[in-house]
Design an enzyme around this catalytic site. Structure first.
Site, PDB file in Angstrom:
ATOM      1  N   GLU A 146       0.887  -1.391   0.156  1.00 16.40           N
ATOM      2  CA  GLU A 146      -0.135   0.043  -0.024  1.00 16.40           C
ATOM      3  C   GLU A 146       0.853   1.470  -0.122  1.00 16.40           C
ATOM      4  OE1 GLU A 146      -4.210  -1.706   2.115  1.00 16.40           O
ATOM      5  OE2 GLU A 146      -2.670  -0.345   3.283  1.00 16.40           O
ATOM      6  N   GLU A 165      -6.614  -7.639  -1.091  1.00 17.04           N
ATOM      7  CA  GLU A 165      -7.100  -7.722   0.192  1.00 17.04           C
ATOM      8  C   GLU A 165      -8.690  -7.518  -0.113  1.00 17.04           C
ATOM      9  OE1 GLU A 165      -5.579  -5.162   3.018  1.00 17.04           O
ATOM     10  OE2 GLU A 165      -3.447  -5.568   2.391  1.00 17.04           O
TER      11      GLU A 165
END
Length: 664
Positions: free
Chosen positions: A142, A312
């Protein structure tokens, strides 16, 4: 189409691993993603490596017929490294150091940290270069999470000056390009240019935009370090990264060339609370906003125009939004099917098991902290049984989306209600309410294969972009331009000519006035003889060789044109000067789709969306009420039936445009 899961063996006693991994295999999972935060576990002190635990976990994954997706661990360097080299830490705009103790606190431009990155990534990738159980890698984790794309430390200041030297001929060129005579903001050398730190008044919009570009390029360079080392170790591995939803500060398109496909992290009930305008409805708190989620799917598919992964997927309640309602019954299955319908080739749930320590104890897993199955586990296992192989999505429509336009309008929003994501999604949702798949793509993408192109807020326009769009239209394309189009040049300065600037000839109209409006001001217009409402932004259009299709009926703008259209070559251009409310957006987009010959459904119920992929259509119900599906008599249902309940899904072998869906 595959289901996977994110696993942290380092959080659990080793005697648990075989049972955990066996249960993953029993559920039908194919991928296990690991190691993104493991640097301190692998290298507890400099040069002393312990890979045995990860070796064992990877071997267990392979023994049970699955594949491992490993991650480079650079989002969380260990304390000993920060103690040795505190200069690797980021700084806020005011110079405050971002300290060790969480994640994402290191500077992308620190040469020391780049060298440490090369060292640890090389150790990881060479360790597993010949391991048959490793399918590929995720770079870092991320990038930019927690507002960390833009650092303001001394390393970034020096790197920014070098970046400017590479872009501009000399300091006079920079001063002229930015327009630095305003408020005597000229520089006498590149060395005099600092990062845009706090100031009593607004900071120069051109300076800010270039700093945002520079910071983004820094992430691109840093990601390339990972990608190159991964491929150097084994060029059969795939390389991807897990981006985030509605994430403004990082340009996903710019990282795409160094990745084999893009991934992203999907948390529908969190996103509807913390990154979308408007208060979430009760159904949205249980399942999210289908258009918010799917537009992100389509961005990460559109960046390379190939299938993506959800790296995710929300598994249940999560810890970080303001509230954490339990998802609706079946929502975790719904989200996976929804992703596949929009082009996902794999969906990996985060995480396998609720963690008993650290910052994410309130983040659900597919299994509870004691190892027993949670609600998401049953949804994931059922989904794994239902998925099948599919060809990529073939979308007839493109939505043009660009992070630099986002940054420019964010720097000078001209209204507290302006939000680039919401504005783009107004048009995107209008297509999705009619079951039409759309690629969300960068404006420089080859558009020749699309029947229609929608370009909201194409704010920064130069002659090259205008030429590409003109060629598209004259060759038979149908183009819908939105408000704030062509107002500025790529340096974030107004054009000499009225908006839409270089696109004025193509649109056949110009902007006479613009205004931003608060909610208490009446905002009404007529479009093709019907009354509609708009919000926030309005441009008074002057048709030149265009036809006026709509005019303002309220306020000072009354009587002026609000929507125009014109034919160009074999195609057509429509210009809308307002932020349309949903009904007007629906009318505008539907007219363009019909003119372009794009098949569509009737308007779907608010909570229901239909998406077509490889000859199959997914009907996804993000609301609590049952819906009925009217399909052709010869259509077969592979999942569900012609009646589905709340937070449920059906998959039918039929074209989306042949389906009608109604609330029961």
């Amino acid at each position: 189409m595959s289901i996977g899961v994110c696993y942290f063996p380092e959080h659990w006693p080793s005697e648990n691993w075989e049972r955990d991994i066996e249960q993953m295999a029993d559920a039908g999972f194919e991928y296990v993603r690991m190691a993104e935060f493991s640097w301190g576990r692998v290298e507890p002190e400099r040069g002393e490596f312990d890979f045995e635990w990860l070796d064992e976990a990877v071997e267990l994954v392979g023994e049970h017929g699955m594949e491992a997706v490993l991650c480079t661990p650079t989002a969380t360097p260990p304390k000993w490294l920060v103690d040795e080299h505190p200069e690797i830490l980021q700084a806020d705009e005011d110079g405050t150091t971002r300290e060790w103790g969480s994640r994402r606190f290191t500077c992308f431009n620190s040469e020391t940290y780049r060298e440490e990155t090369r060292r640890i990534v090389r150790e990881f990738t060479e360790r597993y270069a010949d391991n048959p159980h490793v399918a590929g890698w995720q770079t870092d984790n991320e990038f930019g999470c927690h507002e960390t794309v833009r650092c303001y430390c001394d390393d970034c200041a020096a790197a920014f000056r070098d970046w400017l030297r590479g872009k501009y001929d000399d300091i006079a060129d920079l001063n002229d390009s930015w327009g630095n005579t305003f408020w005597s903001q000229q520089y006498d050398s590149f060395e005099a240019v600092d990062p845009p730190r706090p100031s009593p008044a607004e900071r120069h919009p051109s300076r800010l935009l270039d700093y945002y570009r520079f910071a983004n390029d820094s992430v691109v360079e840093y990601n390339r370090i990972h990608a190159d080392l991964i491929r150097e170790a084994n060029d059969d591995w795939f390389v991807t990264h897990n981006f985030m939803g509605d994430f403004a500060s990082l340009d996903a398109y710019s990282l795409a060339p160094d990745l084999d496909f893009l991934g992203w992290d999907s948390y529908p009930t969190g996103f509807v609370q913390d990154r979308r305008q408007g208060e979430a409805t009760v159904p949205e708190l249980r399942a999210g906003d289908p258009d918010e989620v799917s537009m992100n799917h389509d961005i990460y598919r559109g960046a390379k125009q190939k299938p993506f992964w959800v790296l995710e997927q929300q598994p249940g309640d999560v810890n970080w939004p303001p509230y954490a309602p339990q998802p609706g019954e079946g929502a975790m299955r719904l989200w996976a099917h929804h992703a596949v319908a929009h082009g996902a080739d794999a969906v990996c749930y985060f995480r396998w098991r609720r963690c008993r320590q650290g910052q994410e104890q309130y983040h659900a897993g597919l299994r509870k902290a004691d190892g027993s199955a949670d609600r998401g586990y049953h949804d994931a296992a059922q989904t794994a049984e239902e998925l099948f192989e599919l060809d990529p999505v073939d979308a007839p429509v493109a939505i043009l989306h660009d992070y630099e336009n986002l940054w420019a309008t964010e720097i000078q929003p001209h209204s507290p209600d302006w939000d680039y994501w919401s504005f783009i999604r107004t048009y995107y949702a209008a297509a999705r309410r009619h079951g039409v798949q759309a690629d969300v793509v960068h404006p420089e993408t080859d558009l020749s294969g699309y029947e229609a192109v929608v370009a909201p807020a194409l704010h920064l326009v130069d002659e090259d972009l205008a030429g590409n769009l003109t060629e598209y239209v004259e060759s038979g394309g149908h183009l819908l331009l939105g408000a704030r189009t062509g107002l500025k040049d790529p340096y974030n300065k107004l054009h000499n000519a009225p908006a839409p600037g270089p696109l004025a000839d193509l649109a056949g109209a110009t902007v006479d006035q613009h205004e931003s409006l608060p909610s208490q001001v009446p905002t009404e217009l007529q479009y093709r003889g019907e009354s509609f409402e708009y919000r926030t932004w309005a441009e008074w259009l002057v048709p030149e060789d265009a036809e006026s299709l709509g005019e303002f009926t309220s306020g000072t703008a009354a009587g002026n044109s609000a929507v125009t259209t014109t034919d160009r070559g074999d195609g057509q251009v429509t210009l809308c000067g307002v932020w349309p409310e949903a009904d007007l957006a629906d009318a505008l987009v539907s007219d363009v789709l019909d003119a372009a010959g794009v098949a569509r459904t009737h308007r779907l119920p608010d909570s229901v969306r239909v998406a077509e992929r490889d000859g199959y259509s997914w009907v996804t119900n993000f609301g609590p009420d049952a819906v009925a599906i009217d399909a052709p008599e010869d259509a077969s249902f592979l999942v569900g039936s012609d009646e589905i309940g709340g937070y449920d899904v059906a998959v039918v072998e039929a074209a989306a445009s042949d389906l009608t869906v109604e609330t029961q």
